[in-house]
Design a protein around this motif. Structure first.
Motif, PDB file in Angstrom:
ATOM      1  N   ARG A   1      -0.828  10.905   4.115  1.00 51.65           N
ATOM      2  CA  ARG A   1      -1.371  10.205   2.955  1.00 51.65           C
ATOM      3  C   ARG A   1      -2.880  10.405   2.875  1.00 51.65           C
ATOM      4  O   ARG A   1      -3.540  10.753   3.863  1.00 51.65           O
ATOM      5  CB  ARG A   1      -1.064   8.704   3.017  1.00 51.65           C
ATOM      6  N   TRP A   2      -3.425  10.168   1.671  1.00 56.99           N
ATOM      7  CA  TRP A   2      -4.863  10.184   1.450  1.00 56.99           C
ATOM      8  C   TRP A   2      -5.369   8.742   1.348  1.00 56.99           C
ATOM      9  O   TRP A   2      -4.692   7.869   0.807  1.00 56.99           O
ATOM     10  CB  TRP A   2      -5.217  10.906   0.154  1.00 56.99           C
ATOM     11  N   VAL A   3      -6.596   8.502   1.837  1.00 56.31           N
ATOM     12  CA  VAL A   3      -7.213   7.182   1.752  1.00 56.31           C
ATOM     13  C   VAL A   3      -8.666   7.329   1.289  1.00 56.31           C
ATOM     14  O   VAL A   3      -9.442   8.087   1.886  1.00 56.31           O
ATOM     15  CB  VAL A   3      -7.192   6.449   3.114  1.00 56.31           C
ATOM     16  N   TYR A   4      -9.010   6.596   0.211  1.00 61.25           N
ATOM     17  CA  TYR A   4     -10.396   6.553  -0.260  1.00 61.25           C
ATOM     18  C   TYR A   4     -10.929   5.151  -0.005  1.00 61.25           C
ATOM     19  O   TYR A   4     -10.278   4.162  -0.350  1.00 61.25           O
ATOM     20  CB  TYR A   4     -10.472   6.892  -1.752  1.00 61.25           C
ATOM     21  N   HIS A   5     -12.116   5.053   0.586  1.00 62.90           N
ATOM     22  CA  HIS A   5     -12.626   3.762   1.037  1.00 62.90           C
ATOM     23  C   HIS A   5     -13.502   3.055   0.009  1.00 62.90           C
ATOM     24  O   HIS A   5     -13.955   1.931   0.255  1.00 62.90           O
ATOM     25  CB  HIS A   5     -13.381   3.927   2.359  1.00 62.90           C
ATOM     26  N   GLY A   6     -13.720   3.671  -1.157  1.00 62.65           N
ATOM     27  CA  GLY A   6     -14.447   3.012  -2.220  1.00 62.65           C
ATOM     28  C   GLY A   6     -15.956   3.014  -2.038  1.00 62.65           C
ATOM     29  O   GLY A   6     -16.494   3.513  -1.040  1.00 62.65           O
ATOM     30  N   ASN A   7     -16.671   2.445  -3.014  1.00 62.98           N
ATOM     31  CA  ASN A   7     -18.124   2.314  -2.950  1.00 62.98           C
ATOM     32  C   ASN A   7     -18.541   1.066  -3.730  1.00 62.98           C
ATOM     33  O   ASN A   7     -17.700   0.211  -4.022  1.00 62.98           O
ATOM     34  CB  ASN A   7     -18.817   3.584  -3.482  1.00 62.98           C
ATOM     35  N   THR A   8     -19.799   0.944  -4.079  1.00 64.06           N
ATOM     36  CA  THR A   8     -20.285  -0.286  -4.704  1.00 64.06           C
ATOM     37  C   THR A   8     -19.756  -0.500  -6.112  1.00 64.06           C
ATOM     38  O   THR A   8     -19.805  -1.619  -6.629  1.00 64.06           O
ATOM     39  CB  THR A   8     -21.822  -0.307  -4.747  1.00 64.06           C
ATOM     40  N   THR A   9     -19.245   0.540  -6.762  1.00 65.01           N
ATOM     41  CA  THR A   9     -18.733   0.401  -8.127  1.00 65.01           C
ATOM     42  C   THR A   9     -17.251   0.719  -8.260  1.00 65.01           C
ATOM     43  O   THR A   9     -16.676   0.512  -9.329  1.00 65.01           O
ATOM     44  CB  THR A   9     -19.504   1.321  -9.097  1.00 65.01           C
TER      45      THR A   9
END
Length: 254
Positions: free
Chosen positions: A232-240
């Protein structure tokens, strides 16, 4: 945001629509009212997609000797009139002591109904206010920050399936995020995304490598097949932008 924001407030069974343009004082007990124990979404970011309403819990305590109506906490930038568009529902007074009430609140964000702008993603201050019966009121800054984020999504495909031990597996995918202005998901280019693997029978994933999405938000990498398991792929996000995980794609290794 640069616009006057109207909010619908329901408190004690009576609905009203109002706005405020006054500056927000940087303290409590301004105007004879004290707001304490303020919480919005448990301190977590508010993540909003393009079509589904998001209900955000909030709570606060208010102490005043005034006869009041429509107490609420809200999100703003700059002055009190520069607010994030949302509907609010507050409970009746939960009496603590004479002149002191606790309130439970829900903030409702519906991108399919109200115009939201991508520039609204990011940090917002938390204010609290109440109107007095007969006129006047109180508006205070609560010294809290809440991040409002655009939802993100990930897809995954690992192939070939099945695969021989030691052969190459190609894992692809795409990262997108909500565009509040078009009400669609759009490619989110240049993001650093983690590729994770969970062997068959294991309870958790581990990170194998990290890959940057290309200019179209596409992800692609190769790994050597050694164990049957799920990718699987995981994106950890950011301030927006909020974090996201793809579904898992299982590959059997023979």
């Amino acid at each position: 945001m640069g616009k006057q924001v109207w909010r619908v407030v329901v408190a004690g069974g009576a609905a009203a629509v109002f706005t405020a343009a006054a500056a927000v004082p940087a303290g409590a007990a301004e105007g004879g009212v004290s707001f304490t124990r303020v919480q919005v979404n448990g301190g977590k970011p508010i993540v909003i997609g393009v079509s589904e309403e998001v209900a955000v819990p909030a709570s606060f305590r208010m102490a005043t000797t005034h006869t009041w109506k429509w107490p609420a906490v809200f999100l703003y930038r700059g002055g009190a009139g520069d607010r994030l568009w949302h509907a609010i529902e507050t409970s009746d007074c939960i009496k603590v002591s004479p002149g002191v009430c606790d309130f439970n609140e829900r903030m409702y964000f519906d991108p399919s109904v109200w115009d939201m702008h991508n520039s609204e993603a990011g940090a917002w201050k938390v204010g609290a206010e109440v109107h007095f019966k007969g006129g006047g009121g109180d508006t205070d800054d609560e010294g809290l920050t809440v991040h409002v984020k655009r939802n993100s999504r990930l897809t995954v495909n690992a192939s070939p399936e099945p695969v021989s031990n030691g052969s190459t597996i190609t894992v692809t995918g795409k990262v997108t995020r909500a565009n509040w202005e078009t009400r669609k998901y759009a490619s989110y280019e240049g993001r650093l995304v983690s590729l994770e693997f969970k062997p068959a029978g294991a309870a958790s994933y581990t990170t194998v490598k990290k890959v940057y999405a290309n200019g179209s938000g596409d992800l692609r990498t190769t790994v050597k097949a050694s164990k049957t398991g799920t990718w699987r792929w995981v994106y950890h996000g950011n301030t927006t932008t909020g974090p996201s995980k793809s579904s898992g794609d299982n590959v059997v290794v023979k």
